[in-house]
Motif scaffolding. Structure first.
Motif, PDB file in Angstrom:
ATOM      1  N   TYR A  26       0.572  -0.917  -0.557  1.00 17.79           N
ATOM      2  CA  TYR A  26      -0.283  -0.399   0.135  1.00 17.79           C
ATOM      3  C   TYR A  26       0.919   0.865   0.240  1.00 17.79           C
ATOM      4  O   TYR A  26       0.834   2.197  -0.991  1.00 17.79           O
ATOM      5  CB  TYR A  26      -0.900   0.134   1.190  1.00 17.79           C
ATOM      6  CG  TYR A  26      -1.839   1.150   1.567  1.00 17.79           C
ATOM      7  CD1 TYR A  26      -3.598   1.027   0.769  1.00 17.79           C
ATOM      8  CD2 TYR A  26      -1.284   2.460   2.065  1.00 17.79           C
ATOM      9  CE1 TYR A  26      -3.943   2.460   0.980  1.00 17.79           C
ATOM     10  CE2 TYR A  26      -2.299   3.497   1.994  1.00 17.79           C
ATOM     11  CZ  TYR A  26      -3.605   3.585   0.917  1.00 17.79           C
ATOM     12  OH  TYR A  26      -4.280   4.095   1.573  1.00 17.79           O
ATOM     13  N   ALA A  27       1.875   1.204   0.638  1.00 20.63           N
ATOM     14  CA  ALA A  27       2.726   2.565   0.878  1.00 20.63           C
ATOM     15  C   ALA A  27       3.427   2.741  -0.483  1.00 20.63           C
ATOM     16  O   ALA A  27       3.914   3.896  -0.922  1.00 20.63           O
ATOM     17  CB  ALA A  27       3.748   2.026   2.405  1.00 20.63           C
ATOM     18  N   ALA A  28       3.559   1.405  -1.423  1.00 25.06           N
ATOM     19  CA  ALA A  28       4.294   1.479  -2.770  1.00 25.06           C
ATOM     20  C   ALA A  28       3.527   1.578  -3.624  1.00 25.06           C
ATOM     21  O   ALA A  28       3.721   2.441  -4.752  1.00 25.06           O
ATOM     22  CB  ALA A  28       5.485   0.081  -2.124  1.00 25.06           C
ATOM     23  N   GLY A  29       2.300   2.107  -3.526  1.00 23.70           N
ATOM     24  CA  GLY A  29       1.099   2.453  -4.462  1.00 23.70           C
ATOM     25  C   GLY A  29       0.478   1.578  -5.288  1.00 23.70           C
ATOM     26  O   GLY A  29       0.383   1.885  -6.406  1.00 23.70           O
ATOM     27  N   THR A  65       8.020  -1.212  -6.472  1.00 29.55           N
ATOM     28  CA  THR A  65       9.320  -0.342  -6.751  1.00 29.55           C
ATOM     29  C   THR A  65       9.429   0.376  -5.297  1.00 29.55           C
ATOM     30  O   THR A  65       8.436   1.043  -4.573  1.00 29.55           O
ATOM     31  CB  THR A  65       9.526   0.163  -7.344  1.00 29.55           C
ATOM     32  OG1 THR A  65       8.410   0.874  -7.760  1.00 29.55           O
ATOM     33  CG2 THR A  65       9.442  -1.008  -8.007  1.00 29.55           C
ATOM     34  N   LEU A  66      10.679   0.875  -5.289  1.00 30.94           N
ATOM     35  CA  LEU A  66      11.808   1.939  -3.741  1.00 30.94           C
ATOM     36  C   LEU A  66      12.354   2.639  -4.990  1.00 30.94           C
ATOM     37  O   LEU A  66      13.466   2.176  -5.056  1.00 30.94           O
ATOM     38  CB  LEU A  66      11.877   1.282  -2.697  1.00 30.94           C
ATOM     39  CG  LEU A  66      10.666   1.328  -1.547  1.00 30.94           C
ATOM     40  CD1 LEU A  66      11.840   0.089  -0.478  1.00 30.94           C
ATOM     41  CD2 LEU A  66       9.749   1.903  -1.599  1.00 30.94           C
ATOM     42  N   GLY A 233      -0.212   1.273  10.237  1.00 30.82           N
ATOM     43  CA  GLY A 233       0.571   1.767   9.753  1.00 30.82           C
ATOM     44  C   GLY A 233       2.038   2.783   9.884  1.00 30.82           C
ATOM     45  O   GLY A 233       2.611   3.451   9.481  1.00 30.82           O
ATOM     46  N   ALA A 234       1.846   3.140  11.362  1.00 29.23           N
ATOM     47  CA  ALA A 234       2.520   3.370  12.416  1.00 29.23           C
ATOM     48  C   ALA A 234       3.665   2.637  11.624  1.00 29.23           C
ATOM     49  O   ALA A 234       4.367   2.410  12.265  1.00 29.23           O
ATOM     50  CB  ALA A 234       2.396   3.362  13.432  1.00 29.23           C
ATOM     51  N   GLY A 235       5.100   3.643  12.073  1.00 27.22           N
ATOM     52  CA  GLY A 235       6.108   3.298  11.642  1.00 27.22           C
ATOM     53  C   GLY A 235       6.814   2.590  10.261  1.00 27.22           C
ATOM     54  O   GLY A 235       7.565   2.150  10.067  1.00 27.22           O
ATOM     55  N   ILE A 236       5.509   2.719   9.556  1.00 33.38           N
ATOM     56  CA  ILE A 236       6.213   2.423   7.789  1.00 33.38           C
ATOM     57  C   ILE A 236       7.687   2.469   7.265  1.00 33.38           C
ATOM     58  O   ILE A 236       8.066   2.177   6.415  1.00 33.38           O
ATOM     59  CB  ILE A 236       5.021   1.918   7.174  1.00 33.38           C
ATOM     60  CG1 ILE A 236       3.801   0.996   8.091  1.00 33.38           C
ATOM     61  CG2 ILE A 236       4.985   1.406   6.113  1.00 33.38           C
ATOM     62  CD1 ILE A 236       4.635  -0.438   7.931  1.00 33.38           C
ATOM     63  N   GLU A 237       6.945   4.289   7.100  1.00 35.52           N
ATOM     64  CA  GLU A 237       7.443   5.165   6.855  1.00 35.52           C
ATOM     65  C   GLU A 237       9.566   4.655   7.036  1.00 35.52           C
ATOM     66  O   GLU A 237      10.176   4.519   6.135  1.00 35.52           O
ATOM     67  CB  GLU A 237       7.652   6.340   6.482  1.00 35.52           C
ATOM     68  CG  GLU A 237       7.588   7.279   5.656  1.00 35.52           C
ATOM     69  CD  GLU A 237       7.009   8.750   5.572  1.00 35.52           C
ATOM     70  OE1 GLU A 237       5.629   9.075   5.626  1.00 35.52           O
ATOM     71  OE2 GLU A 237       7.412   9.812   6.019  1.00 35.52           O
TER      72      GLU A 237
END
Ligand SMILES: Nc1nc2c(ncn2[C@@H]2O[C@H](COP(=O)(O)OP(=O)(O)OP(=O)(O)O)[C@@H](O)[C@H]2O)c(=O)[nH]1
Ligand SMILES: [Mg+2]
Length: 662
Positions: A26-29, A65-66, A233-237
């Motif tokens: 999700y974070a990576a879209g 991808t990052l 979602g805390a700490g995912i970044e």
């Protein structure tokens, strides 16, 4: 240059690996909505059985991808019954995230996994998940990590409002002196320049520390620790930043010869075999022929897919660094090398299955069909050992535990339409030689019926060494094909020792060799009755080896689990005698608040009974964790296992079963 990071997510059961995978996607879209394990709609738990049960059974690959790095993430199962799935992916990882629950903390299974990651030097980040849950701890878990996993840890974030829905993480400030000094102190242990700076009290720029941290993480010298919650979602970044910055993505050499490893095999919708490969070097294209296995098998690749942004897409080529799926390699097996390289004998990182159960076809179900279905499952899962006992007309499978048994049963029913039940689960023991033994049979000397001389010595090897084979005569004295025939047969024969169990931790040395060289009479060609063949060596070796083993004698050992049992304090009085009656040996006991924690060993055979009795003994309030630990001598009577093959110690029966040539 495109870079790839093949990243494994590992942890004990229920730590939140699949939920974390979903969060990272999700974070990576890659996905727009976050699936949930509890609703059975996550990306990686895609099997019907996984969705029903809410646990991961098979490892699954998904990619995102990052920046410029393609991450192939492998979500693995955490239940110890499926440890074989984890084992297979270990060889293909560039890095790992080891998940620990902030509530349950470091579990025996976490230690098993960490030990293996350390041994294989897989760069690893530790992610402490579930900081939003009541009872979540930060300092306590850090202490456990440092005491039980590794002292070389670098916490990178602090946690605010831990144990609440609003729990949040705060990356340490790069200008925070305390943080920098702690980091410097840790990194100085493996870096002389930083050590000098530390000793002299010189300031080191944070950027330089961060680069050193990445270097040391890549060398598995240091383990960065992060905190967070897969659910909120805390700490995912900070975690994604650490994956990107601290784990070593690779740029593969596309031009080199093909070297790849098969880490998973599945069957496609039409029953065709599909091999998951991690490409180390080179590139494989569709319609190209590739070698695999021991180098003798070759087949044409008919189709290739790779993982891309949460999907699987068709490609004409898979390159160094990437993970891809190959169609067309019909005889391929898990663990095979693809390319010119040979596959060494499979190394196992975890304990083999310690249980087995007889599979009983339910009324009217054909035994042959059950056998071939199980053989298919075993080919996807090399640690499932299917044994067919011809005498008793029984099929048995080796197992890690009851959950795996239920999964096999459900798979046979759902995928093959075969109803089976299991007879009681029994323990798989092992045999180890207790002293030295030696035997020899000499060519042309009665009663040796084969055209070969084989002398073998058997002696105990250190625990964990497995079976090793060596020779004591000059290399070259025996043609390599004959030597290989002896070596292969040694491994094969030791699968059934004096009591029928596999023999391990055993050193076998070939002390004598001899053969009749190839002879031919004029115009007659090769004369088999006068010249040795591989078969002479293959058939003679079991006779000699078992005689040597008999002289050495073997001891039978049973698998023991390490357990940690947490229960209410007031039930200890009834718990202790129950544990003793199951053969459990407590090593450490301590009161922790209202709870009582017992740490000890218990025979693997009794774990299931303990699990069943616990709810009644503890009002359902106990938490039991167990993991295989070691083998211990069994108490009399020594269990005997029914043999599959003829016992070579019964010379007459053995020779009747072999084609006697001379
Ligand atoms: N509160 C909270 N619950 C979580 C968190 N992560 C996972 N869970 C819950 O924990 C349970 C297990 O989560 P999974 O993601 O299936 O754990 P897993 O490690 O993949 O489990 P296996 O694959 O079966 O070993 C589910 O009920 C999740 O909803 C978290 O950060 N906070
Ligand atoms: Mg999972």
């Amino acid at each position: 240059m495109a870079r790839t990071l093949n990243l494994g997510i590992l942890a004990h059961v229920d730590a939140g690996k699949t939920s974390l995978t979903e969060r990272l996607l999700y974070a990576a879209g890659v996905i727009d909505t976050i699936g949930s394990v509890d609703d059975g709609n996550t990306t990686t738990d895609s099997l019907a059985l996984e969705r029903q049960r809410g646990i991961t059974i098979k490892s699954a690959v998904v990619s995102f991808t990052l920046d410029d790095v393609t991450v192939n993430l492998i979500d693995t199962p955490g239940h110890p019954d499926f440890i074989a799935e984890v084992e297979r992916v270990l060889n293909v990882l560039d890095g790992a995230v080891l998940v620990v629950s902030a509530v349950e903390g470091v579990q025996p299974q976490t230690r098993v996994l960490m030990r293996t990651l350390q041994r294989l030097r897989v760069p690893t980040l530790i992610f402490v998940n579930k900081i939003d849950r009541t009872g979540a701890r930060d300092d306590g878990v850090l202490r456990e990590v440092s005491e039980r996993l590794s002292t070389a840890i670098a916490p990178l974030v602090a946690v605010d409002r831990i144990g609440t829905r609003d729990a949040a993480t705060r990356p340490f400030d790069p200008t925070d002196q305390g943080f920098n000094i702690r980091l410097l102190e840790l990194l100085a242990e493996n870096d002389d320049a930083l050590l000098t700076a530390y000793v002299n009290g010189t300031d080191v720029a944070h950027g330089r520390l961060r680069r050193a941290l990445a270097r040391h993480t890549a060398q598995s010298l240091v383990y960065p620790v992060l905190f967070g919650s897969a659910i909120t979602g805390a700490g995912i970044e900070p975690l994604t930043a650490a994956i990107r910055e601290l784990l070593p993505a690779v740029v593969g050499d596309h031009e080199a010869d093909v070297a790849a490893k098969v880490f998973k095999v599945e069957r496609g919708p039409r029953g065709e075999k599909v091999a998951y490969v991690r490409m180390h070097t080179g590139a494989v294209r569709t319609r190209e022929r590739v070698r695999f296995g021991d180098g003798s098998a070759e087949a044409k690749v008919t189709r290739i897919t790779v993982f891309h942004q949460g999907k699987e897409i068709e490609r004409s080529c898979v390159r160094a660094g990437q993970i891809g799926k190959l169609w067309g390699l019909n005889d391929v097996q898990v663990g095979d090398a693809v390319g010119a390289g040979h596959t060494a004998r499979d190394e196992h990182y975890f304990a083999p299955p310690s249980l087995e159960a007889v599979v009983v076809p339910v009324d009217g179900v054909d035994r042959g069909a059950v056998h071939s279905a199980l053989a298919q499952l075993a080919e996807q899962d090399p640690l499932i050992d299917v044994r067919q006992d011809d005498l008793r007309q029984e099929i048995s499978v080796s197992l890690y535990g009851e959950v795996q048994k239920e999964v096999i049963q459900a798979t046979l029913a759902d995928e093959f339409g075969l109803a089976v039940s299991f007879r009681e689960t029994t323990t798989i023991c092992i045999e180890r030689p207790v002293s030295r033994g030696w035997a020899v049979e000499t060519i042309y000397v009665e009663p040796n019926p084969f055209l070969a001389t084989v002398g073998l010595r058997v002696e105990p090897a250190p625990v964990g060494a497995g079976v090793t084979f060596g020779i004591e005569f000059e290399l070259g004295a025996l043609p390599p094909a004959f030597l290989k025939a002896v070596e292969d047969t040694v491994y094969e024969t030791l699968r059934e020792g004096l009591h029928g169990w596999e023999v391990t931790d055993c050193r076998v040395t070939m002390t004598h060799s001899g053969y009749a060289p190839r002879q031919s009479h004029a115009h007659q060609g090769f004369d088999k009755s006068m010249s040795s063949t591989g078969a002479d060596f293959r058939l003679l070796t079991p006779l000699v080896l078992m005689a040597a083993l008999k002289e050495a004698g073997t001891g039978v050992f049973e698998p023991m689990h390490r357990f940690r049992l947490e229960s209410p304090r007031d039930v200890y009085g009834s718990l202790a005698p129950a544990l003793a009656s199951l053969g459990a040996i407590p090593r450490q006991q301590e009161a922790r608040g209202e709870a009582y924690v017992i740490d000890g060993h218990i025979p693997a055979a009794r774990v299931h009974t303990l699990q069943q009795r616990l709810p009644a003994l503890t009002r359902g309030e106990a938490v039991l964790e167990t993991a295989f630990d070691h083998y211990a001598p069994v108490r009399a009577p020594v269990p005997e296992r029914a043999r599959i093959g003829v016992n070579p110690l019964d010379r007459q029966a053995y020779l009747l079963h072999t084609t006697r040539r001379v």
